[in-house]
Write a protein that holds these residues in place. Sequence first.
Motif, PDB file in Angstrom:
ATOM      1  N   ALA A   1      -0.417   5.361  -0.337  1.00 56.85           N
ATOM      2  CA  ALA A   1      -1.533   6.122  -0.905  1.00 56.85           C
ATOM      3  C   ALA A   1      -1.308   6.415  -2.383  1.00 56.85           C
ATOM      4  CB  ALA A   1      -1.716   7.424  -0.128  1.00 56.85           C
ATOM      5  N   ASP A   2      -0.066   6.757  -2.750  1.00 57.32           N
ATOM      6  CA  ASP A   2       0.241   7.098  -4.139  1.00 57.32           C
ATOM      7  C   ASP A   2       0.003   5.925  -5.086  1.00 57.32           C
ATOM      8  OD1 ASP A   2       0.955   9.635  -3.358  1.00 57.32           O
ATOM      9  OD2 ASP A   2       3.121   9.264  -3.411  1.00 57.32           O
ATOM     10  N   MET A   3       0.171   4.688  -4.584  1.00 61.09           N
ATOM     11  CA  MET A   3      -0.021   3.529  -5.445  1.00 61.09           C
ATOM     12  C   MET A   3      -1.433   2.955  -5.342  1.00 61.09           C
ATOM     13  SD  MET A   3       2.276   0.734  -3.312  1.00 61.09           S
ATOM     14  CE  MET A   3       1.920  -0.667  -4.354  1.00 61.09           C
ATOM     15  N   GLY A   4      -2.313   3.705  -4.656  1.00 65.57           N
ATOM     16  CA  GLY A   4      -3.705   3.277  -4.564  1.00 65.57           C
ATOM     17  C   GLY A   4      -4.003   2.345  -3.418  1.00 65.57           C
TER      18      GLY A   4
ATOM     19  N   GLY B   1       6.155   0.412  -4.827  1.00 71.55           N
ATOM     20  CA  GLY B   1       5.338   1.605  -4.933  1.00 71.55           C
ATOM     21  C   GLY B   1       5.614   2.509  -6.111  1.00 71.55           C
ATOM     22  N   THR B   2       6.624   2.233  -6.892  1.00 70.80           N
ATOM     23  CA  THR B   2       6.950   3.086  -8.030  1.00 70.80           C
ATOM     24  C   THR B   2       5.980   2.815  -9.177  1.00 70.80           C
ATOM     25  OG1 THR B   2       8.497   1.448  -8.912  1.00 70.80           O
ATOM     26  CG2 THR B   2       9.396   3.115  -7.400  1.00 70.80           C
ATOM     27  N   PRO B   3       5.871   3.749 -10.131  1.00 69.35           N
ATOM     28  CA  PRO B   3       5.007   3.493 -11.288  1.00 69.35           C
ATOM     29  C   PRO B   3       5.371   2.207 -12.029  1.00 69.35           C
ATOM     30  CG  PRO B   3       5.552   5.822 -11.179  1.00 69.35           C
ATOM     31  CD  PRO B   3       6.373   5.142 -10.117  1.00 69.35           C
ATOM     32  N   ALA B   4       6.667   1.909 -12.134  1.00 71.74           N
ATOM     33  CA  ALA B   4       7.079   0.669 -12.804  1.00 71.74           C
ATOM     34  C   ALA B   4       6.601  -0.545 -12.022  1.00 71.74           C
ATOM     35  CB  ALA B   4       8.599   0.627 -12.962  1.00 71.74           C
ATOM     36  N   PHE B   5       6.696  -0.481 -10.691  1.00 70.61           N
ATOM     37  CA  PHE B   5       6.192  -1.595  -9.882  1.00 70.61           C
ATOM     38  C   PHE B   5       4.701  -1.805 -10.138  1.00 70.61           C
ATOM     39  CE2 PHE B   5       3.765  -2.961  -6.231  1.00 70.61           C
ATOM     40  CZ  PHE B   5       4.337  -4.209  -5.991  1.00 70.61           C
ATOM     41  N   VAL B   6       3.939  -0.719 -10.150  1.00 66.53           N
ATOM     42  CA  VAL B   6       2.481  -0.826 -10.339  1.00 66.53           C
ATOM     43  C   VAL B   6       2.163  -1.410 -11.720  1.00 66.53           C
ATOM     44  CG1 VAL B   6       0.338   0.482 -10.512  1.00 66.53           C
ATOM     45  CG2 VAL B   6       1.970   1.003  -8.689  1.00 66.53           C
ATOM     46  N   ARG B   7       2.893  -0.961 -12.756  1.00 65.64           N
ATOM     47  CA  ARG B   7       2.653  -1.519 -14.089  1.00 65.64           C
ATOM     48  C   ARG B   7       2.968  -3.009 -14.121  1.00 65.64           C
ATOM     49  NH1 ARG B   7       5.599   2.976 -15.680  1.00 65.64           N
ATOM     50  NH2 ARG B   7       7.308   1.663 -16.485  1.00 65.64           N
ATOM     51  N   GLY B   8       4.043  -3.413 -13.483  1.00 67.30           N
ATOM     52  CA  GLY B   8       4.384  -4.832 -13.436  1.00 67.30           C
ATOM     53  C   GLY B   8       3.341  -5.632 -12.696  1.00 67.30           C
ATOM     54  N   ARG B   9       2.886  -5.092 -11.571  1.00 69.13           N
ATOM     55  CA  ARG B   9       1.852  -5.795 -10.801  1.00 69.13           C
ATOM     56  C   ARG B   9       0.558  -5.902 -11.591  1.00 69.13           C
ATOM     57  NH1 ARG B   9      -0.224  -2.714  -5.758  1.00 69.13           N
ATOM     58  NH2 ARG B   9      -1.299  -1.672  -7.482  1.00 69.13           N
ATOM     59  N   ASP B  10       0.219  -4.852 -12.337  1.00 67.63           N
ATOM     60  CA  ASP B  10      -0.998  -4.909 -13.163  1.00 67.63           C
ATOM     61  C   ASP B  10      -0.906  -6.039 -14.190  1.00 67.63           C
ATOM     62  OD1 ASP B  10      -2.033  -2.762 -11.798  1.00 67.63           O
ATOM     63  OD2 ASP B  10      -1.616  -1.297 -13.371  1.00 67.63           O
ATOM     64  N   LEU B  11       0.275  -6.232 -14.758  1.00 64.96           N
ATOM     65  CA  LEU B  11       0.446  -7.311 -15.726  1.00 64.96           C
ATOM     66  C   LEU B  11       0.240  -8.667 -15.057  1.00 64.96           C
ATOM     67  CD1 LEU B  11       1.306  -8.367 -18.537  1.00 64.96           C
ATOM     68  CD2 LEU B  11       3.692  -8.264 -17.734  1.00 64.96           C
TER      69      LEU B  11
ATOM     70  N   GLU C   1      12.238  -7.069  -0.678  1.00 70.38           N
ATOM     71  CA  GLU C   1      13.632  -6.634  -0.706  1.00 70.38           C
ATOM     72  C   GLU C   1      13.931  -5.494   0.264  1.00 70.38           C
ATOM     73  OE1 GLU C   1      15.795  -8.309  -2.091  1.00 70.38           O
ATOM     74  OE2 GLU C   1      15.029  -9.273  -3.908  1.00 70.38           O
ATOM     75  N   GLY C   2      12.963  -4.632   0.517  1.00 71.37           N
ATOM     76  CA  GLY C   2      13.184  -3.538   1.455  1.00 71.37           C
ATOM     77  C   GLY C   2      14.075  -2.427   0.926  1.00 71.37           C
ATOM     78  N   VAL C   3      14.182  -2.299  -0.390  1.00 73.15           N
ATOM     79  CA  VAL C   3      15.115  -1.338  -0.978  1.00 73.15           C
ATOM     80  C   VAL C   3      14.711   0.101  -0.677  1.00 73.15           C
ATOM     81  CG1 VAL C   3      15.987  -0.412  -3.163  1.00 73.15           C
ATOM     82  CG2 VAL C   3      15.854  -2.884  -2.813  1.00 73.15           C
ATOM     83  N   ARG C   4      13.461   0.428  -0.896  1.00 75.98           N
ATOM     84  CA  ARG C   4      13.053   1.834  -0.833  1.00 75.98           C
ATOM     85  C   ARG C   4      12.997   2.370   0.593  1.00 75.98           C
ATOM     86  NH1 ARG C   4       7.576   4.448  -3.636  1.00 75.98           N
ATOM     87  NH2 ARG C   4       7.991   6.605  -2.967  1.00 75.98           N
ATOM     88  N   PHE C   5      12.498   1.583   1.531  1.00 73.80           N
ATOM     89  CA  PHE C   5      12.336   2.068   2.906  1.00 73.80           C
ATOM     90  C   PHE C   5      13.237   1.346   3.907  1.00 73.80           C
ATOM     91  CE2 PHE C   5       8.500   3.377   0.714  1.00 73.80           C
ATOM     92  CZ  PHE C   5       8.413   4.704   1.097  1.00 73.80           C
ATOM     93  N   HIS C   6      14.177   0.561   3.392  1.00 77.98           N
ATOM     94  CA  HIS C   6      15.208  -0.079   4.213  1.00 77.98           C
ATOM     95  C   HIS C   6      14.619  -0.937   5.340  1.00 77.98           C
ATOM     96  CE1 HIS C   6      18.111   2.236   1.987  1.00 77.98           C
ATOM     97  NE2 HIS C   6      17.443   3.332   2.279  1.00 77.98           N
ATOM     98  N   THR C   7      13.537  -1.614   5.031  1.00 82.86           N
ATOM     99  CA  THR C   7      12.990  -2.606   5.951  1.00 82.86           C
ATOM    100  C   THR C   7      12.308  -3.682   5.111  1.00 82.86           C
ATOM    101  OG1 THR C   7      11.509  -2.996   7.825  1.00 82.86           O
ATOM    102  CG2 THR C   7      10.868  -1.256   6.284  1.00 82.86           C
TER     103      THR C   7
END
Length: 416
Positions: free
Chosen positions: A168-171, A35-45, A130-136
């Motif tokens: 929601a933040d990541m669309g 969900g981070t901006p970097a994740f979204v940019r990577g997914r867009d690529l 990986e579950g890093v951000r929300f620990h699941t």
Amino acid sequence: MPDYPSRTQRILSRIEQLAAISEDPDGTTVTRTFGTPAFVRGRDLVQSWFEAAGLKVHLDGIGNLRGRWASQRPGAKTFVLASHIDTVVNAGKYDGPLGVIMALNLVESLMEQGSTLPFNLELIAFSDEEGVRFHTTYLGSKVVTGAFDPATLLRTDAQGITLAQAIADMGGNAAQLATDALPPTEWLGYFELHIEQGPVLWESGVPVALVTALAGQQRVELTWQGMAGHAGTVPMAMRQDALAAAAEFILAAEAFALHHGQRLVATVGQLRIPYSASNVIPGQVVHSLDLRSPDAGQLATAYADLQARAEAIATRRDVALDWQLIQATAPVTCDPELNRLLGQAIAASGHEVVGLVSGAGHDAVPISAVAPATMAFIRCYKGISHNPLENVEPADVAAALEVAEGFLHRLITAHS
């Protein structure tokens, strides 16, 4: 004759392009959490590569990138090729993305060959394994399998942002998660390519292995509540030191796992001391516990035993203990028929058929509840993973690519 070395160079070039996108502002480490901006940019690529291949592409509610190649056969079921594109913090380049980009290369090759599919192919880049951000873990694949728990939307990250808000933040759209699942009746199967994340293949020199099973896992959060006090004035015998209690348990968990052999591992990977200071007796400590075993009985016994040991330590040290089970997954056995075809492809490529049990969790765990699943492991440098030193040899990737292509041809023949 397929040019696997050249195709491998294309795959590794894409890996480097994706690895250049990171939450780290100076780009020295790879971090792309859900969900981070970097994740979204990577997914867009990655999405641009899916679209260039000619797949019918869409993003589902939780941000999984899904590309579909539809069969012309009426009523055809769907075979899924997938891995994840989120990472741990300070990650390697290959854990997850290698499987996605190799699968894309396989689809591109089948299209170039003019293959006729007796089933639909769906290529998925899962948004969170990986579950890093929300620990699941397995958020992406749980949505695709219909196993997503709506209560998870209330979980918060370290900044207090809920999962619902992050979506929601990541669309994304949390309201559509229930309809994003591929119904069990439509699944034909699942295949994932992944680095081994262990040293067996590295030591043996074998480039690719057949995954026979995946270990079960129990994730626990322990909170030790003692009494904070002045480090210079409270006598040792009168202290309620939460950190001393936690430290005793951590060493006990390590000793327990060492005593019970190679089929059980126990890890404390996170530890937090609120309001910590060098001259304050720790009043509260929160830490994780990760238990894994391919033996369901052994896993259950270890869980109960370690919980009892923790409670005994808390009683003896006069501190309170809160033991919270965060996540539990049962051991998974890979599908015998898919493994038979994959084993044939390995042998036909001239390699020894090595069967391995995965100690790491993968999206095949939730998927196995609704569909036949199999995986192939790829040799990686010294078995190192979740570390910037994570690496692969091009020759091993090329060998795994040949095996995977052979597997898919066998699967197409079997269902034609």
